[in-house]
Structure formats: structure tokens, C-alpha cells
Enzyme design. Structure first.
Site, PDB file in Angstrom:
ATOM      1  N   CYS A  95       0.853  -1.182   0.000  1.00 47.62           N
ATOM      2  CA  CYS A  95       0.000   0.000   0.000  1.00 47.62           C
ATOM      3  C   CYS A  95       0.894   1.239   0.000  1.00 47.62           C
ATOM      4  O   CYS A  95       1.900   1.294   0.717  1.00 47.62           O
ATOM      5  CB  CYS A  95      -0.910   0.023   1.223  1.00 47.62           C
ATOM      6  SG  CYS A  95      -2.097   1.368   1.119  1.00 47.62           S
ATOM      7  N   ASP A 227      -6.696  10.039  -4.669  1.00 42.28           N
ATOM      8  CA  ASP A 227      -5.992   9.059  -3.837  1.00 42.28           C
ATOM      9  C   ASP A 227      -4.668   8.711  -4.523  1.00 42.28           C
ATOM     10  O   ASP A 227      -4.494   8.981  -5.716  1.00 42.28           O
ATOM     11  CB  ASP A 227      -6.864   7.802  -3.687  1.00 42.28           C
ATOM     12  CG  ASP A 227      -6.478   6.985  -2.458  1.00 42.28           C
ATOM     13  OD1 ASP A 227      -5.472   7.316  -1.793  1.00 42.28           O
ATOM     14  OD2 ASP A 227      -7.194   6.003  -2.169  1.00 42.28           O
ATOM     15  N   ASN A 228      -3.760   8.133  -3.745  1.00 42.96           N
ATOM     16  CA  ASN A 228      -2.499   7.620  -4.284  1.00 42.96           C
ATOM     17  C   ASN A 228      -1.671   8.677  -5.018  1.00 42.96           C
ATOM     18  O   ASN A 228      -1.216   8.478  -6.132  1.00 42.96           O
ATOM     19  CB  ASN A 228      -2.786   6.404  -5.186  1.00 42.96           C
ATOM     20  CG  ASN A 228      -3.295   5.233  -4.360  1.00 42.96           C
ATOM     21  OD1 ASN A 228      -2.718   4.904  -3.326  1.00 42.96           O
ATOM     22  ND2 ASN A 228      -4.384   4.629  -4.794  1.00 42.96           N
TER      23      ASN A 228
HETATM   24  N1  MTE Z   1      -9.795  -2.221  -5.655  1.00 46.41           N
HETATM   25  C1  MTE Z   1     -11.075  -1.950  -5.356  1.00 46.41           C
HETATM   26  N2  MTE Z   1     -12.029  -2.361  -6.217  1.00 46.41           N
HETATM   27  N3  MTE Z   1     -11.422  -1.293  -4.219  1.00 46.41           N
HETATM   28  C2  MTE Z   1     -10.460  -0.858  -3.336  1.00 46.41           C
HETATM   29  O1  MTE Z   1     -10.806  -0.275  -2.289  1.00 46.41           O
HETATM   30  N4  MTE Z   1      -8.053  -0.658  -2.853  1.00 46.41           N
HETATM   31  C3  MTE Z   1      -6.767  -0.516  -3.535  1.00 46.41           C
HETATM   32  C4  MTE Z   1      -6.441  -1.755  -4.361  1.00 46.41           C
HETATM   33  N5  MTE Z   1      -7.559  -2.137  -5.165  1.00 46.41           N
HETATM   34  C5  MTE Z   1      -9.100  -1.100  -3.644  1.00 46.41           C
HETATM   35  C6  MTE Z   1      -8.820  -1.832  -4.833  1.00 46.41           C
HETATM   36  C7  MTE Z   1      -5.659  -0.261  -2.649  1.00 46.41           C
HETATM   37  S1  MTE Z   1      -5.452   1.349  -2.126  1.00 46.41           S
HETATM   38  C8  MTE Z   1      -4.730  -1.239  -2.344  1.00 46.41           C
HETATM   39  S2  MTE Z   1      -3.326  -0.853  -1.442  1.00 46.41           S
HETATM   40  C9  MTE Z   1      -4.909  -2.632  -2.774  1.00 46.41           C
HETATM   41  O2  MTE Z   1      -6.118  -2.818  -3.492  1.00 46.41           O
HETATM   42  C10 MTE Z   1      -4.929  -3.551  -1.580  1.00 46.41           C
HETATM   43  O3  MTE Z   1      -5.045  -4.889  -1.968  1.00 46.41           O
HETATM   44  P1  MTE Z   1      -5.295  -5.990  -0.852  1.00 46.41           P
HETATM   45  O4  MTE Z   1      -6.414  -5.528   0.034  1.00 46.41           O
HETATM   46  O5  MTE Z   1      -5.582  -7.265  -1.556  1.00 46.41           O
HETATM   47  O6  MTE Z   1      -4.009  -6.085  -0.058  1.00 46.41           O
END
Ligand code: MTE
Length: 399
Positions: A95, A227-228
Site C-alpha cells: 500500500c 488518492d495515491n
Molecule cells: N480495488 C477496489 N475495487 N477497491 C479498493 O478499495 N483498494 C486498492 C487496491 N484495489 C481497492 C482496490 C488499494 S489502495 C490497495 S493498497 C490494494 O487494493 C490492496 O489490496 P489488498 O487488500 O488485496 O491487499
């Protein structure tokens, strides 16, 4: 809560309230699991409720390939299993907020406090996204692949994008995965299908994938924009709320990970029994970098960075590379990318307990093959992301 259907391990540490679910494992246990993280301790970052998908519905899970393509497609997981080559890669997900807690201690950011366990590794099995996009025949002006998940959030579905030329580069191993460590994805990690973007921040690896949209511009999804990102350090929460121009600048979007490392042993607050201990203590932890670049050195300092000593590194992924030409978990392990690394590694160094007794802290830093090195100083930014200054453990002597 909306996630009542989702099984979860009680060792996971919640970082936010009851919902949505965001958690990391205890760093020492994560480290002790070794190279591959079980889904039980794999960090979770959810922006909203986990879509509920029954086992019997998984094969019929359908996603679209649309946008700037000659041949729009609807593809099910069954199609991916029957009509496409399935491959398996060891990949570390991180993350972008990993280690944000340290930023929040300096100045509150707009994000919750990850420790250093917002990182995990699995063998992902699935289909290289290139094979899917090729069948849809992108048009000449196509430049990006936008991805959208099935989780409906306050600002729409979760989505983001990556460059089309990354997707079309087989060495980047960008894929749609349906298995982790040989088992179907668990609900928190995208059951039944997710994107995996190796070497980049986890936020690009969209879970519960429903749409791939080929475009000429980066994603305009709310989560892609707000985000990010690492905004310039002078942009504080007030300024960032007042002035959307900071968010609209794609230059501030994070893709590749940067070098990072953390110490698992000794742990924070661990009392070292220095007087009676054996003569050395094995200081150890993990390191990773981004973009397929290998970590090439890890260094420790006991004198606040004046002098450094070189740690040993174990590249556990190389033991999987040795499986060349074999199949793993129903997917061919493709080693075209053997010169790249999308995985964490583990470092360790024996240090005389007498030296530890004299020091006040242990610092670690990693460097990658581009000679990018973890900085001494923190770069604070409003989302608190990509925190990677020298990792510090204070030494606590039980005597
Ligand atoms: N994909 C979806 N559809 N919804 C989400 O909230 N979070 C993202 C990403 N993909 C997210 C997502 C984020 S910020 C991260 S760091 C990773 O998924 C986390 O993956 P994990 O929960 O399998 O570790």
C-alpha cells in the site's frame, strides 16, 4: 456491517473503525511467515464494502473490455480459464500508505496510520492483461487502460489507470489474477478476479474487476485523482481542499514503488536481554523497491547514520525462479522477466550484543539497482504516502 460474509483472521490489526476494513498483520508474524504471505495475514485496503460473490457464481463473473478498441469484449472467468494461457508469478503488493504512521507523528496527514506491515507477497495466478487487450485490438490513439471494480463507493466505483504500453510489455507481468498461493482469491483480496500491477503501489491493482476501459487520457475516476498521490510538501490539508489544481496534476500520481525497508526484529518496544544474551543478535527485516528493480543493498547504522554496515540479503523469489519450465498451481511460471524483481527480499545481520548495548537505535536503509536510496529525511505530503526515510528502531535494554 456490510462485510458480515467476509471471513477474517483475528490476528489482523484494524487501522480504521468498524467499516471499511483496513488492516495489517503484526510485523513480526508477517516476517516469520517468510516469503509468501497467507491470505490470513495479507494486508487489506478496502475503500468500501466487499462485494459478495458466491462460489457458484465465480466462473460466470464477467468483465468488459471497452473504449478505444476495435473489438469490445465481454469475458468471464470461465473464458479466462479455458481460452487463455494462465501464468503464475510471485508478486509483492504494497500500500502506498505503508509506514504512514511516522508521517502522522510529525504532522497529521489525510490518511490513517499504517505501520510497516502494509506489504505482503503471494504467488498470483491469472492471465497477462496484454493477452486480453490484444484480442480487443486497441486503436492507434489508445494510451491508457482504466480499470474499475465492483465496489460501489460514495464517489462511484473504485477505479484507476495504467499506461497501455506498460500493459503491453510482457516483462511487466501486469495481469488479471484469480488465485493467490494456489487458492481462489479470498473476498478481501478481490474474489473472484483482480488486477495485479507488479512493482507499482497496491492502489493500482483494482480488485473485483468489472471493466477495462482503453482510453487516450488517464482515468478520471474520483479515486484515481484524489488518492495515491504525493503532492508537493507545502500543500497542507486546507490548501489541498481549497485548490483542486493540486489533484488534477497527473505528475503527482504514484506508480512505481520506491526503495523501502523495515526491521522486524528487534520489534519496536522489544526489550533486549543484552547482558545475558548470546553474543550476537540477528537484526532482520524486509526490503523492496519498485518498477522491477531489485534491492541491491541493505545497510544498518548504530551511530545515527555516521557509519553503515552491509547486511546479508536473501532473495527468496529466486527459489521460485528455479522452477523454470514447471507449472505451479495450474499456471505456467513465466520467467521471461527473470532479470526483474517484483518481490520483497529479507535482510539480516548479526550484531554483537555489546555493541547494541552501547547504541540508542538501529537504522536501516535499502538501495535498488538504479542506485535509488532511502533518504535520511522524511518527505511529508498531505496523503502521507510513499514514506521511506531510514527506518529506525529504538533500542530498549532490559537491564
Ligand atoms: N480495488 C477496489 N475495487 N477497491 C479498493 O478499495 N483498494 C486498492 C487496491 N484495489 C481497492 C482496490 C488499494 S489502495 C490497495 S493498497 C490494494 O487494493 C490492496 O489490496 P489488498 O487488500 O488485496 O491487499
Amino acid at each position: 456491517t456490510p462485510d458480515a460474509h467476509v471471513p477474517r483472521d483475528s490476528r489482523l490489526i484494524r487501522l480504521t473503525g468498524v467499516h471499511p476494513f483496513n488492516c495489517e498483520g503484526p510485523l513480526s508474524e508477517l516476517y516469520n511467515e517468510g516469503f509468501l504471505t497467507s491470505p490470513d495475514l495479507f494486508y487489506v485496503r478496502n475503500h468500501g464494502a466487499v462485494p459478495e460473490v458466491q462460489d457458484s457464481e465465480c466462473l460466470d463473473w464477467e468483465f468488459s473490455v471497452e473504449g478505444l478498441v476495435q473489438n469490445p469484449l465481454k469475458i468471464t472467468l470461465r473464458d479466462l480459464l479455458q481460452e487463455y494461457e494462465n501464468v503464475t508469478y510471485p508478486i509483492t503488493l504494497v500500500c502506498a500508505g505503508n509506514r504512514r504512521k511516522e508521517q502522522n507523528q510529525v504532522r497529521k496527514s489525510k490518511g490513517f496510520s499504517w505501520g510497516a506491515a502494509g506489504v505482503s507477497t503471494a504467488l498470483f495466478t491469472g492471465v497477462v492483461m496484454k493477452d486480453i487487450i490484444e484480442r480487443a485490438k486497441p486503436l492507434r490513439k489508445a494510451k491508457y487502460v482504466c480499470m474499475e471494480g465492483a465496489d460501489k463507493l460514495p464517489n462511484g466505483y473504485y477505479g484507476t489507470s495504467v499506461k497501455l504500453n506498460w500493459v503491453m510489455d510482457p516483462n511487466r507481468a501486469i495481469m488479471l489474477a484469480h488465485k493467490m498461493n494456489g487458492e481462489p482469491l479470498t473476498p478481501d483480496h478481490g474474489k473472484p478476479l483482480r488486477a495485479v500491477i507488479p512493482g507499482q503501489i497496491g492502489g493500482r491493482s483494482v480488485k473485483w474487476i468489472k471493466r477495462l476501459i482503453v482510453t487516450a487520457e488517464p482515468s478520471d475516476n474520483w479515486y484515481h485523482i484524489y488518492d495515491n498521490r504525493v503532492l508537493p510538501t507545502m500543500v497542507d490539508p486546507d490548501e489541498s481542499a481549497k485548490n483542486p489544481k493540486w489533484w488534477m496534476d497527473e505528475r503527482y500520481a504514484i506508480y512505481d514503488l520506491s526503495p523501502n525497508a523495515a526491521t522486524a526484529f528487534p520489534a519496536h518496544e522489544e526489550k533486549l536481554d543484552i547482558a545475558s544474551a548470546s553474543e550476537t543478535y540477528n537484526v532482520r527485516g524486509y526490503a523492496y523497491s519498485g518498477g522491477g528493480r531489485r534491492v541491491t543493498r541493505c545497510e544498518l547504522s548504530l551511530d545515527k547514520g555516521k557509519t553503515w554496515r552491509l547486511a546479508n540479503i536473501d532473495y527468496a523469489e529466486d527459489r521460485y525462479r528455479a522452477y523454470e519450465d514447471k507449472t505451479l498451481f495450474g499456471g505456467r511460471l513465466d520467467m521471461d522477466w527473470r532479470e526483474t524483481s517484483f518481490c520483497w527480499c529479507f535482510w539480516n545481520l548479526d550484531i554483537a550484543t555489546s555493541e547494541l548495548a552501547d547504541a540508542s537505535d538501529i537504522l536501516v536503509r535499502a538501495m535498488d539497482e538504479a542506485m535509488c536510496i532511502m533518504p535520511r529525511d522524511m518527505y511529508w505530503s498531505v496523503l502521507g504516502m510513499m514514506n521511506n526515510p531510514w527506518y529506525r528502531i529504538a533500542i530498549h535494554n532490559s537491564h
